[in-house]
Scaffold this motif. Structure first.
Motif, PDB file in Angstrom:
ATOM      1  N   GLN A  46     -32.921  37.919  23.954  1.00 45.30           N
ATOM      2  CA  GLN A  46     -32.217  37.339  25.103  1.00 45.30           C
ATOM      3  C   GLN A  46     -30.759  37.054  24.755  1.00 45.30           C
ATOM      4  O   GLN A  46     -29.844  37.333  25.522  1.00 45.30           O
ATOM      5  CB  GLN A  46     -32.919  36.041  25.539  1.00 45.30           C
ATOM      6  CG  GLN A  46     -32.267  35.327  26.725  1.00 45.30           C
ATOM      7  CD  GLN A  46     -32.334  36.150  27.996  1.00 45.30           C
ATOM      8  OE1 GLN A  46     -33.303  36.830  28.253  1.00 45.30           O
ATOM      9  NE2 GLN A  46     -31.278  36.092  28.802  1.00 45.30           N
ATOM     10  N   GLU A  50     -27.177  38.573  26.293  1.00 44.89           N
ATOM     11  CA  GLU A  50     -26.054  37.726  26.725  1.00 44.89           C
ATOM     12  C   GLU A  50     -24.776  38.097  25.964  1.00 44.89           C
ATOM     13  O   GLU A  50     -23.687  38.144  26.534  1.00 44.89           O
ATOM     14  CB  GLU A  50     -26.386  36.249  26.483  1.00 44.89           C
ATOM     15  CG  GLU A  50     -27.505  35.703  27.349  1.00 44.89           C
ATOM     16  CD  GLU A  50     -27.049  35.448  28.769  1.00 44.89           C
ATOM     17  OE1 GLU A  50     -25.838  35.286  28.977  1.00 44.89           O
ATOM     18  OE2 GLU A  50     -27.913  35.427  29.667  1.00 44.89           O
ATOM     19  N   ARG A  89     -21.136  32.176  33.443  1.00 51.75           N
ATOM     20  CA  ARG A  89     -22.473  32.668  33.767  1.00 51.75           C
ATOM     21  C   ARG A  89     -22.976  32.138  35.104  1.00 51.75           C
ATOM     22  O   ARG A  89     -23.775  32.787  35.773  1.00 51.75           O
ATOM     23  CB  ARG A  89     -23.461  32.291  32.662  1.00 51.75           C
ATOM     24  CG  ARG A  89     -23.358  33.246  31.466  1.00 51.75           C
ATOM     25  CD  ARG A  89     -23.936  32.636  30.219  1.00 51.75           C
ATOM     26  NE  ARG A  89     -23.908  33.531  29.084  1.00 51.75           N
ATOM     27  CZ  ARG A  89     -22.850  34.133  28.569  1.00 51.75           C
ATOM     28  NH1 ARG A  89     -21.677  33.980  29.142  1.00 51.75           N
ATOM     29  NH2 ARG A  89     -22.923  34.902  27.508  1.00 51.75           N
ATOM     30  N   ILE A  96     -27.075  25.557  41.505  1.00 48.81           N
ATOM     31  CA  ILE A  96     -27.862  26.369  40.582  1.00 48.81           C
ATOM     32  C   ILE A  96     -29.202  25.683  40.335  1.00 48.81           C
ATOM     33  O   ILE A  96     -29.281  24.443  40.311  1.00 48.81           O
ATOM     34  CB  ILE A  96     -27.098  26.601  39.251  1.00 48.81           C
ATOM     35  CG1 ILE A  96     -27.892  27.543  38.342  1.00 48.81           C
ATOM     36  CG2 ILE A  96     -26.782  25.286  38.548  1.00 48.81           C
ATOM     37  CD1 ILE A  96     -27.103  28.078  37.172  1.00 48.81           C
ATOM     38  N   HIS A  97     -30.249  26.475  40.170  1.00 52.88           N
ATOM     39  CA  HIS A  97     -31.578  25.915  39.956  1.00 52.88           C
ATOM     40  C   HIS A  97     -31.691  25.371  38.535  1.00 52.88           C
ATOM     41  O   HIS A  97     -31.159  25.949  37.584  1.00 52.88           O
ATOM     42  CB  HIS A  97     -32.645  26.993  40.194  1.00 52.88           C
ATOM     43  CG  HIS A  97     -34.004  26.428  40.409  1.00 52.88           C
ATOM     44  ND1 HIS A  97     -34.845  26.100  39.372  1.00 52.88           N
ATOM     45  CD2 HIS A  97     -34.675  26.106  41.554  1.00 52.88           C
ATOM     46  CE1 HIS A  97     -35.976  25.608  39.854  1.00 52.88           C
ATOM     47  NE2 HIS A  97     -35.898  25.605  41.183  1.00 52.88           N
ATOM     48  N   ASP A  99     -34.114  25.264  36.364  1.00 53.30           N
ATOM     49  CA  ASP A  99     -34.748  26.130  35.362  1.00 53.30           C
ATOM     50  C   ASP A  99     -33.791  27.204  34.863  1.00 53.30           C
ATOM     51  O   ASP A  99     -33.757  27.525  33.672  1.00 53.30           O
ATOM     52  CB  ASP A  99     -36.000  26.795  35.948  1.00 53.30           C
ATOM     53  CG  ASP A  99     -37.131  25.801  36.176  1.00 53.30           C
ATOM     54  OD1 ASP A  99     -37.071  24.705  35.586  1.00 53.30           O
ATOM     55  OD2 ASP A  99     -38.063  26.120  36.939  1.00 53.30           O
ATOM     56  N   GLU A 100     -33.000  27.762  35.781  1.00 53.54           N
ATOM     57  CA  GLU A 100     -32.041  28.801  35.389  1.00 53.54           C
ATOM     58  C   GLU A 100     -30.959  28.229  34.482  1.00 53.54           C
ATOM     59  O   GLU A 100     -30.584  28.826  33.475  1.00 53.54           O
ATOM     60  CB  GLU A 100     -31.409  29.427  36.639  1.00 53.54           C
ATOM     61  CG  GLU A 100     -30.479  30.587  36.316  1.00 53.54           C
ATOM     62  CD  GLU A 100     -29.811  31.187  37.540  1.00 53.54           C
ATOM     63  OE1 GLU A 100     -29.002  32.122  37.366  1.00 53.54           O
ATOM     64  OE2 GLU A 100     -30.088  30.721  38.669  1.00 53.54           O
ATOM     65  N   GLN A 103     -32.252  27.588  31.031  1.00 48.66           N
ATOM     66  CA  GLN A 103     -32.348  28.826  30.257  1.00 48.66           C
ATOM     67  C   GLN A 103     -30.988  29.237  29.713  1.00 48.66           C
ATOM     68  O   GLN A 103     -30.865  29.648  28.554  1.00 48.66           O
ATOM     69  CB  GLN A 103     -32.940  29.946  31.121  1.00 48.66           C
ATOM     70  CG  GLN A 103     -33.077  31.293  30.412  1.00 48.66           C
ATOM     71  CD  GLN A 103     -33.966  31.239  29.181  1.00 48.66           C
ATOM     72  OE1 GLN A 103     -34.901  30.437  29.103  1.00 48.66           O
ATOM     73  NE2 GLN A 103     -33.681  32.086  28.198  1.00 48.66           N
ATOM     74  N   MET A 104     -29.945  29.131  30.549  1.00 51.29           N
ATOM     75  CA  MET A 104     -28.581  29.438  30.089  1.00 51.29           C
ATOM     76  C   MET A 104     -28.189  28.526  28.931  1.00 51.29           C
ATOM     77  O   MET A 104     -27.573  28.962  27.949  1.00 51.29           O
ATOM     78  CB  MET A 104     -27.581  29.251  31.238  1.00 51.29           C
ATOM     79  CG  MET A 104     -27.695  30.238  32.364  1.00 51.29           C
ATOM     80  SD  MET A 104     -26.469  29.835  33.646  1.00 51.29           S
ATOM     81  CE  MET A 104     -26.831  31.086  34.870  1.00 51.29           C
ATOM     82  N   TRP A 130     -23.381  22.339  40.536  1.00 51.20           N
ATOM     83  CA  TRP A 130     -22.854  22.779  39.253  1.00 51.20           C
ATOM     84  C   TRP A 130     -21.638  21.973  38.806  1.00 51.20           C
ATOM     85  O   TRP A 130     -21.546  21.563  37.648  1.00 51.20           O
ATOM     86  CB  TRP A 130     -22.524  24.268  39.293  1.00 51.20           C
ATOM     87  CG  TRP A 130     -21.687  24.699  38.124  1.00 51.20           C
ATOM     88  CD1 TRP A 130     -20.448  25.248  38.148  1.00 51.20           C
ATOM     89  CD2 TRP A 130     -22.036  24.585  36.730  1.00 51.20           C
ATOM     90  NE1 TRP A 130     -19.994  25.477  36.865  1.00 51.20           N
ATOM     91  CE2 TRP A 130     -20.951  25.077  35.981  1.00 51.20           C
ATOM     92  CE3 TRP A 130     -23.156  24.102  36.053  1.00 51.20           C
ATOM     93  CZ2 TRP A 130     -20.945  25.118  34.595  1.00 51.20           C
ATOM     94  CZ3 TRP A 130     -23.152  24.122  34.657  1.00 51.20           C
ATOM     95  CH2 TRP A 130     -22.063  24.641  33.947  1.00 51.20           C
TER      96      TRP A 130
END
Length: 202
Positions: A46, A50, A89, A96-97, A99-100, A103-104, A130
């Motif tokens: 991952q 990126e 990103r 923005i969610h 979970d997303e 992860q970032m 955000w």
């Protein structure tokens, strides 16, 4: 039935052609390997996606700086540069969610407890504004509100001319009001006076 020798030769794959290696490939792989060793990402595949994605867009890849290597854990230290990578990103989205974003954050190898702390202070749930999250993340780097706002401007600014970072006044107004509100020690009248003064200066 025998196949003629010439027929066999034509059907065989061409092995005499030399494979052309792009001249920049060895250096590219060398830099990638060094960056991976330095960053120690928990998910290498991952992180590699990126890394090369950022390079293809002309952005700074998510690499831990040398000064950040000497830490007591494997986590990267949060820096304005990493927040700028995170902001790129998010790609201009206002919401923005969770979970997303988590992860970032993980891909950049940033501390989970810091992420949770920002989530708690901002009382964020599934949908995160955000700019508010970014402001609180910057506040973990800034000792004062002024320093925090300076870092936010550096992260959000698109100026590359070497001058002071600039953002729209409306964005600054929103961020300053929000940070002061979370801080709780600055009166709304003081915030209004400061914003009126800054607007006149602008």
């Amino acid at each position: 039935m025998r196949v003629p020798h010439a027929e066999v030769k034509r059907s065989m794959p061409q092995t005499d052609k030399q494979v052309c290696i792009p001249p920049e490939l060895p250096e590219l792989l060398k830099q990638f390997t060094k960056a991976a060793i330095r960053t120690q990402p928990p998910d290498l595949i991952q992180w590699a996606a990126e890394y090369f994605g950022a390079m293809s867009r002309g952005e700074m890849p998510p690499v831990r700086e040398r000064s950040e290597q000497v830490t007591l854990s494997n986590w990267a230290e949060l820096t304005p540069e990493l927040l700028k990578v995170l902001h790129s990103r998010v790609a201009g989205r206002l919401i923005i969610h969770a979970d997303e974003l988590a992860q970032m954050w993980k891909v950049l190898n940033l501390p989970t407890d810091l992420f949770n702390s920002v989530m708690n202070v901002g009382r964020f749930t599934e949908e995160i504004e955000w700019l508010k999250f970014l402001a609180l993340a910057c506040s973990s780097l800034g000792v004062t509100i002024a320093k925090t706002l300076k870092i936010v401007c550096e992260v959000l600014s698109c100026d590359h001319d070497g001058g002071p970072p600039r953002i729209p006044f409306s964005t600054f107004q929103f961020l300053y009001t929000y940070i002061a509100e979370v801080d709780g020690e600055i009166s709304s009248s003081h915030v209004s006076r400061m914003l009126n003064y800054i607007e006149q200066e602008v």
